[in-house]
Design a protein around this motif. Structure first.
Motif, short mmCIF file in Angstrom:
data_model
loop_
_atom_site.label_atom_id
_atom_site.label_comp_id
_atom_site.label_asym_id
_atom_site.label_seq_id
_atom_site.Cartn_x
_atom_site.Cartn_y
_atom_site.Cartn_z
N VAL A 154 0.85 -1.20 0.00
CA VAL A 154 0.00 0.00 0.00
C VAL A 154 0.88 1.24 0.00
N MET A 155 0.50 2.19 -0.86
CA MET A 155 1.22 3.47 -0.88
C MET A 155 0.87 4.29 0.35
N SER A 156 1.87 4.87 0.94
CA SER A 156 1.65 5.76 2.09
C SER A 156 2.73 6.83 2.09
N PRO A 157 2.34 8.10 1.94
CA PRO A 157 0.97 8.61 1.98
C PRO A 157 0.24 8.46 0.63
N PHE A 158 -1.08 8.61 0.69
CA PHE A 158 -1.93 8.58 -0.50
C PHE A 158 -1.60 9.80 -1.36
N VAL A 159 -1.40 9.55 -2.68
CA VAL A 159 -1.07 10.64 -3.61
C VAL A 159 -2.20 10.76 -4.62
N GLU A 160 -2.92 11.87 -4.60
CA GLU A 160 -4.13 12.02 -5.41
C GLU A 160 -3.85 12.13 -6.90
N ASP A 161 -2.71 12.75 -7.28
CA ASP A 161 -2.49 13.03 -8.70
C ASP A 161 -1.83 11.87 -9.46
N LEU A 162 -1.79 10.69 -8.87
CA LEU A 162 -1.29 9.51 -9.59
C LEU A 162 -2.49 8.69 -10.05
N GLU A 163 -2.59 8.49 -11.39
CA GLU A 163 -3.76 7.79 -11.91
C GLU A 163 -3.58 6.29 -11.79
N GLN A 164 -4.71 5.60 -11.81
CA GLN A 164 -4.71 4.14 -11.69
C GLN A 164 -4.02 3.52 -12.90
N GLY A 165 -3.23 2.48 -12.68
CA GLY A 165 -2.51 1.80 -13.75
C GLY A 165 -1.12 2.35 -13.98
N LYS A 166 -0.77 3.47 -13.39
CA LYS A 166 0.54 4.06 -13.59
C LYS A 166 1.60 3.21 -12.89
N LYS A 167 2.71 3.01 -13.56
CA LYS A 167 3.80 2.26 -12.96
C LYS A 167 4.60 3.15 -12.04
N VAL A 168 4.94 2.61 -10.88
CA VAL A 168 5.68 3.38 -9.88
C VAL A 168 6.88 2.56 -9.45
N SER A 169 7.73 3.19 -8.67
CA SER A 169 8.93 2.53 -8.17
C SER A 169 9.00 2.68 -6.65
N PRO A 170 8.92 1.57 -5.91
CA PRO A 170 9.07 1.67 -4.46
C PRO A 170 10.44 2.24 -4.12
N GLY A 171 10.47 3.19 -3.22
CA GLY A 171 11.72 3.84 -2.88
C GLY A 171 12.71 2.92 -2.20
#
Length: 337
Positions: free
Chosen positions: A315-332
């Protein structure tokens, strides 16, 4: 040679452009946490004052100068003990005048009675003398009763918790001169918002925060709730019993967290991970998914998750509103994956 030189120039330029494109479109680095098991408690916040369970405020009911005080603050007193005396000079002068009028009225009645027996005066004249004597007797009795108000006494057995006023000052009606009560047991008197009062019931435990004892774990127990609230302040008075060994003192103010419900070993998430009842999770390809969950107890730091989330979810924490669903991210780096 000019062609080779042109190629040599274009090659590093292309690498820079490609690097800039990658940097601009790289997956954003996000912080990821996993749900964890722990205890959750629903609380109601309030402020409270420490008071004796049995106590009384002693006031004057007349406006008069104080001529003596017991000087007994901190001492034990018995019901009826003298605490203060007010100046009763004028009241005693009035009493003396009424006593003199009483003697005259008695003499007048006796004289009228003798004349009535001799049929010199009428029954009406005698009745008038008798009526005057009755009126004066009533005034005299009222004045004697009023003189008691000039002597302020203890209304109960206890300790003089506080004494105010000084000799020579004028005591005003309703002005508190003494606080008398039993030093133990003690209680907390709290004011709870009307929105929270339905959650509070007798027997609930409360955690106390007191500035005088910042490192001590202090507790109290809800003993009773006033049936009628204050329609102006929109709160209800709640009484809580303190243990016999409490270090709190009469008159101290404290903050309370009344535990209205607690759950052991339940699934939790940080508060920052939620937007209402939604969380952002990562799938196996680190793509962002918006997921709705059922929440329970909301604390100041964590939220209870009742349903809709696996215990091994990322789960992402904190919640980021401007990231759309399906976008690929990188855990820090150094964060949970």
């Amino acid at each position: 040679m000019p062609i080779v030189r042109t190629l040599l120039v274009l090659f590093p330029l292309t690498a820079v452009i490609a690097g800039a494109f990658w940097w601009t479109n790289r997956p954003p680095v996000v912080s990821v946490v996993s749900p964890f098991y722990g205890s959750a408690a629903e609380i109601v916040y309030a402020t409270a004052v420490v008071e004796p369970v049995a106590w009384a405020k002693v006031t004057s009911i007349i406006r008069e100068r104080i001529v003596s005080l017991c000087g007994c603050e901190g001492s034990s007193v018995r019901e009826g003990d003298e605490l203060a005396v007010l100046d009763s000079g004028d009241a005693r002068a009035t009493l003396a005048e009424l006593e003199a009028r009483q003697e005259l009225a008695k003499a007048e009645r006796e004289r009228s009675f003798e004349l009535l027996e001799r049929r010199v005066v009428s029954q009406q004249l005698y009745d008038k003398a008798q009526s005057q004597l009755i009126q004066i007797n009533a005034l005299l009795a009222a004045q004697k009763e009023r003189l008691r108000d000039y002597r302020i006494t203890a209304p109960m057995d206890g300790v003089v918790l506080r004494q105010d006023g000084s000799v020579g000052e004028v005591a005003e009606p309703g002005e508190i001169l003494f606080w008398i009560g039993a030093p133990t047991p003690l209680q907390l008197v709290a004011e709870v918002n009307e929105e929270d009062i339905p959650k509070v019931t007798k027997g609930q435990k409360a955690l106390i925060r007191a500035d005088a004892f910042p490192d001590q774990d202090l507790t109290a127990t809800v003993s009773r709730i006033t049936p009628k609230g204050d329609p102006v302040l929109k709160n209800y008075r709640v009484y809580l019993d303190l243990p016999a060994d409490t270090p709190l003192r009469i008159g101290m103010t404290v903050e309370l967290n009344i535990i209205t419900r607690d759950v052991e070993e339940t699934l939790l998430l940080p508060v920052a991970a939620l937007d209402g009842s939604q969380v952002q999770t990562l799938d196996e390809e680190n793509r962002l998914q918006l997921q709705r969950v059922q929440v329970g107890i909301r604390g100041t730091k964590t939220v209870e998750i009742l349903d809709g989330l696996a215990s091994d979810a990322r789960v992402m924490s904190p919640f980021v509103e401007d990231l759309e669903q399906g976008k690929k991210v990188s855990p820090g780096e150094g964060m949970q994956e």
